[in-house]
Design an enzyme around this catalytic site. Structure first.
Site, PDB file in Angstrom:
ATOM      1  N   PRO A 162       6.482   4.765  -6.527  1.00 55.57           N
ATOM      2  CA  PRO A 162       5.064   4.623  -6.874  1.00 55.57           C
ATOM      3  C   PRO A 162       4.286   4.022  -5.712  1.00 55.57           C
ATOM      4  CG  PRO A 162       6.463   3.862  -8.671  1.00 55.57           C
ATOM      5  CD  PRO A 162       7.371   4.106  -7.500  1.00 55.57           C
ATOM      6  N   GLU A 163       3.175   4.664  -5.366  1.00 55.01           N
ATOM      7  CA  GLU A 163       2.339   4.187  -4.277  1.00 55.01           C
ATOM      8  C   GLU A 163       1.141   3.437  -4.858  1.00 55.01           C
ATOM      9  OE1 GLU A 163       1.565   7.281  -1.371  1.00 55.01           O
ATOM     10  OE2 GLU A 163       3.463   8.277  -1.837  1.00 55.01           O
TER      11      GLU A 163
END
Length: 294
Positions: A7-8
């Protein structure tokens, strides 16, 4: 393309939006730790967190920070495949069944449960001293967050000056920009019209300025779409993101460039592997600067 994607920033921010709604004004009644993560969950988590009211939930890069009144700050990282599960209880004292791989669960004073689910156990759930969060080794050397003061063209110019590494590699470095990952760097460089293989030192001020301007714009669009779901990611309500449908270059090797319809010199989106990661770009709009950068 089937490898797990960490996840960014947009995914973490999307999760945090749902988490803030559940935590606002609430008090932690109890904590339950079932197993450790990448680093051991502190043994004194219950002693330091139980009974504390939640003061704020913020983000720095890919980290979530939950500050407790007259207590420590909870530091959460989702690792490669972690997610936050929020369960609203309809009746007080109702039985709670944790999910498989739900390693830590907080019970709030309204019966809500907040669980960290992480099948690969690359995430973290740690305690930081209030007011000294940035002194922790995981946060101390983080670069500027694109949504916080300090991220601008002069900052990037200073960090990129003289660097012979590719611009893609530099933007992925969490010590340079906190929160960016492979998906959004590809999208940012396409918007900025910068070839991902160009050496950072080859960029002129105007080009670095374009990167500084488009970075928060791309991230805001992604947050508005709930982030990108390629495999594991879902938000705090279990819903997948939709920004993957709006990717202009990422994952679109061989497809027509969205900015070059019918242009004869454009042969579609290309993919190149840099440091084991795929980069996507349009060779017409993102040409190399010179043979040295090609």
């Amino acid at each position: 393309m089937s490898a797990p994607k960490m996840p960014e920033l947009p995914e973490v921010e999307t999760i945090l939006i749902g988490l803030r709604a559940a935590l606002d004004g609430r008090r932690i009644i109890s904590t339950e730790v079932r197993s450790d993560l990448r680093w051991p969950v502190p043994d004194d988590l219950s002693i330091r967190a139980d009974g504390k009211k939640i003061r704020a939930a913020t983000r720095l890069g890919k980290y979530m920070l939950i500050a407790l009144m007259r207590g420590p700050t909870l530091l959460i990282h989702l690792g490669m495949s972690g997610r936050i599960r929020i369960t609203q209880s309809r009746r007080k004292g109702a039985a709670y069944l944790p999910l498989r791989h739900e390693h830590v669960t907080l019970t709030l004073d309204d019966g809500t449960r907040v669980g960290l689910v992480d099948p690969r156990r690359f995430g973290c759930f740690l305690l930081l001293d209030s007011g000294r969060e940035r002194e922790h080794p995981l946060l101390a050397k983080l670069g500027a967050d694109p949504f916080l003061p300090g991220f601008d063209a002069p900052y990037l110019v200073a960090r990129l000056m003289g660097k012979r590494s590719p611009i893609k590699t530099m933007l992925l470095d969490q010590h340079v920009v906190a929160g960016l990952g492979n998906i959004y760097v590809s999208e940012i460089l396409f918007r900025a019209r910068i070839n991902p293989e160009r050496r950072a030192a080859s960029l002129v001020v105007d080009e670095v300025t374009r990167i500084a301007e488009v970075t928060p714009a791309v991230l805001r669009e992604a947050i508005g779409a709930g982030g990108s779901t390629l495999r594991d990611y879902v938000d705090s309500e279990g819903k997948p993101g939709a920004f993957q449908e709006l990717h202009q270059v990422y994952g679109r090797e061989g497809e027509p460039c969205p900015e070059c319809p019918g242009y004869p010199a454009c042969h579609g989106i290309r993919r190149v592997v840099q440091a084991g990661r795929s980069s996507f770009y349009c060779p017409r709009l993102q040409p190399p600067l010179s043979l040295e950068d090609a």
